[in-house]
Write an enzyme that holds these catalytic residues in place. Structure first.
Site, PDB file in Angstrom:
ATOM      1  CG  HIS A 191     -12.524 166.910 -30.395  1.00 27.94           C
ATOM      2  ND1 HIS A 191     -12.273 166.590 -29.354  1.00 27.94           N
ATOM      3  CD2 HIS A 191     -11.713 167.868 -30.944  1.00 27.94           C
ATOM      4  CE1 HIS A 191     -11.542 166.704 -28.971  1.00 27.94           C
ATOM      5  NE2 HIS A 191     -11.226 167.296 -29.993  1.00 27.94           N
ATOM      6  CD  GLU A 236     -11.083 170.662 -34.044  1.00 29.81           C
ATOM      7  OE1 GLU A 236     -11.706 169.722 -33.244  1.00 29.81           O
ATOM      8  OE2 GLU A 236      -9.897 170.784 -33.546  1.00 29.81           O
TER       9      GLU A 236
HETATM   10 ZN   LIG Z   1      -8.971 168.052 -29.705  1.00 32.67          ZN
END
Ligand SMILES: [Zn+2]
Length: 682
Positions: free
Chosen positions: A473, A470
């Site tokens: 991202h 995460e």
């Molecule tokens: Zn992902």
């Protein structure tokens, strides 16, 4: 003179005083206002230039984002009555607004005019790419068609939506229709305590004694993996893998056969209508891959490389099962059961043993340290920002002393919070109306078990990987160098490439050099013992060949189903699958297996001709990481190059161009195969 607080300077949502109902009402006004403003703008003169059109649209979008964003975020992290009511009220209105914008022909023509004007060449790359993507989206949505075709397009869309709904309804009905009542726990030997409890609860809910097995995935998975009774495994395998089909215990009752055939036919028609030879090319048009053909070549290439190892995996499993008194040959309902036994005998590694080495405060520090070494960025906590819960932190990301982005960090599971982990945008990087640059802000959310008493939260290694994923991202969003909101950060990035930065960062959870930075015992401070570390690394690739081949089976089936469709002589869905299995399946499915009747990803989700994306992104991430492997996983020059060419570029170039710029060549499956231990020395 008073200095602004960070909260004010960044104009962040005030979560502590937020009134969801008020937000909903304001959003209502804002949507109407936006529609009016856009109409007015488009009618103001015949040909608007970029600066007259795009910044205004960005600003209007941002206004909506500032209202809807916090509400939709709260719906995920503090889902209480008043939030849900406001969310439910707003969602249909917002969807209607988005549909209207997506079908706005005047807006399409305004973009098209700029794209085809002489001034287009004066625009920068991000601006040009943004316009190209906009025009493409409109074309794919049928906006460029003449009225008659547009009506046909609309009808096709509607029919397809109905069929998809029918598919998932029948699948759900079939899933719920079957259950097996067991009074004697002896039949359930081998099942873990948690699965038994679940089955007991299910029985209780139906006022039954004993246990009730159902076809939800968690129950099915437990039985297939742990149930000692072969008969039970077979019965459940059959029930699960014939759901919504002509076969099995409810054969013909909720049959999806016709729905699938019809869907493929209509998708083909729609793709033809907007100018594509088949649906696979239509789907791939917005993705990184060049064409359906290119995807097929990629999948075949990977299959060729992985099949030998997958066959070896299967042989070893057969051998192990034989020694254990298991059947020869193993049937499809034996594979998960003996695999679990084999895994246990080989690695005997429990997540519990590892957890004390992954205390959250240590891991978080380690994560910040890792990204600092890769990119030179500094992550520091900030005070005085309003959040939705006391456990939520707010952090600044800076480079050479200059802030470049911010993020909220919400890591613990709690009541009224949706499960899973995700990154979402709070603010985009873009210029505000006063000409000032708005910095990107991200929401990073996980669901780790919170600390108990004085003991910090202890993570499994899988959870450590999730955190890195995460954060990858998040960095894509926060480290963007692009100022055009529509192609900044993750915006405008093809979705078979959007998992690249996230999967890439996961690699630092599997490297000795980086694990040594943070994997230390939370009580004693001792480093993760060598033996545990090696076991963990070895277990990573257990049956990787079989796993990849299974993914390839799904991906090839999905692709060929849409790519080879011939309206004059359509091949049946079953025939397409049988051919694919003949070519790639290592575990032989019985002839009555109807896996496809429950393949909701492609018949009821957004994955049609896109299932390959999972493997595609993995290949990209592994390939990009191979440069770090050869140049040093903390080589700052490699990190800087990555930032300049991929992480910072958002969707301003197509993903293949960015990849090629960084790697100096097109993607290769070699690195992924090596990472998964699938490379054969010849
Ligand atoms: Zn992902």
């Amino acid at each position: 003179m008073t200095t602004l607080s960070l909260q004010e300077a960044l104009q962040l949502p005030n979560f502590s005083t937020m009134d969801p109902a008020g937000l909903a009402a304001t959003l209502d006004i804002q949507l109407a206002n936006n529609q009016q403003a856009i109409d007015l703008l488009l009618n103001s003169q015949t040909s608007l230039n970029y600066n007259q059109l795009v910044p205004k649209l960005e600003q209007l979008d941002d206004e909506i984002g500032k209202l809807w964003g916090p509400l939709s975020h709260l719906h995920g992290v503090r889902n209480k009555e008043e939030v849900r009511a406001a969310f439910d009220e707003c969602l249909p209105k917002l969807t209607a607004y988005a549909t209207q914008m997506g079908q706005n022909k005047a807006l399409y023509l305004a973009f098209l005019w700029i794209l085809e004007s002489d001034a287009f060449s004066q625009l920068n790359q991000a601006q040009q790419q943004f316009l190209r993507l906009q025009v493409q989206d409109f074309k794919l949505a049928g906006v460029a068609l003449d009225p008659e075709q547009q009506a046909e397009y609309g009808q096709l869309k509607q029919q397809m939506a109905q069929l998809s709904t029918q598919f998932s309804n029948q699948l759900m009905d079939a899933t719920e229709a079957w259950s097996k009542h067991i009074e004697n726990s002896e039949c359930l030997l081998g099942l873990p305590e948690s699965a038994l409890q679940q089955a007991q609860e299910a029985a209780k809910a139906k006022a039954l004694n004993g246990y009730l097995l159902k076809l939800d995935f968690s129950c099915y998975h437990s039985v297939m993996t742990f149930a000692q009774s072969r008969e039970l495994r077979q019965e459940m395998y059959q029930a699960f893998n014939t759901r919504a089909s002509d076969q099995g215990p409810d054969g013909g009752k909720f049959d999806n056969s016709q729905v699938m055939e019809k869907l493929v036919e209509l998708r083909h028609k729609m793709a033809n209508l907007v100018g594509f030879e088949h649906y696979a090319d239509y789907s791939v048009a917005t993705k990184m891959a060049d064409s359906g053909q290119a995807v097929e070549a990629f999948l075949i290439d990977l299959a060729k490389g992985c099949k030998p190892q997958a066959e070896t995996d299967m042989e070893q499993l057969q051998l192990f099962a034989g020694q254990d008194g298991g059947p020869t040959p193993l049937a499809a309902w034996d594979v998960a059961y003996y695999s679990e036994k084999l895994r246990h005998s080989r690695y005997d590694l429990s997540q519990e043993e590892l957890k004390p080495y992954f205390a959250l405060p240590q891991v978080r520090k380690g994560l910040f340290n890792v990204v600092n070494r890769i990119y030179g960025i500094e992550v520091t906590p900030c005070k005085g920002v309003s959040t939705w819960h006391k456990d939520v932190g707010f952090f600044q990301v800076a480079y050479e002393g200059q802030a470049i982005g911010y993020f909220y960090f919400d890591l613990y599971a709690r009541e009224h919070k949706r499960g899973g982990a995700w990154m979402d945008e709070c603010r985009n990087r873009q210029f505000k109306t006063d000409g000032e640059l708005q910095l990107p802000v991200a929401y990073l959310v996980c669901n780790f078990a919170p600390p108990v008493g004085d003991k910090p939260a202890l993570l499994t290694h899988g959870e450590v990987t999730t955190l890195f994923h995460e954060f990858g991202h998040g960095l894509h969003h926060m480290m963007t160098n692009i100022d055009v909101a529509g192609v900044a950060g993750i915006n405008g990035v093809a979705w078979d490439a959007v998992e690249l930065p996230s999967q890439l960062l996961e690699n630092w959870c599997w490297q000795e050099e980086s694990l040594r930075l943070f994997a230390t015992h939370y009580q004693t401070g001792a480093a993760l013992p060598e033996e545990l570390l090696q076991k963990m690394l070895a277990a990573k690739n257990f049956q990787a060949g079989m796993f990849v081949m299974r993914q390839l089976e799904f991906a090839l089936f999905d692709l060929r189903l849409h790519m080879n469709y011939n309206p004059d002589a359509p091949q049946s869905v079953q025939a397409v699958l049988d051919e694919v299995r003949e070519q790639v399946a290592v575990v032989k499915a019985p002839q009555w297996n109807r896996f496809q009747h429950g393949f909701a990803h492609i018949f009821a989700g957004g994955y049609a001709s896109g299932y390959y994306s999972y493997l595609w992104a993995e290949v990209l991430a592994a390939d990009v990481f191979s440069r770090f492997e050869s140049e040093g996983i903390f080589n700052p020059a490699t990190g800087a190059d990555l930032w300049r060419k991929i992480t910072g570029q958002g969707g301003s170039f197509d993903a293949m161009t960015l990849f090629t710029a960084f790697m100096g060549r097109k993607p290769s499956v070699e690195a992924l195969m090596r990472h998964k231990g699938l490379t054969h020395e010849s």
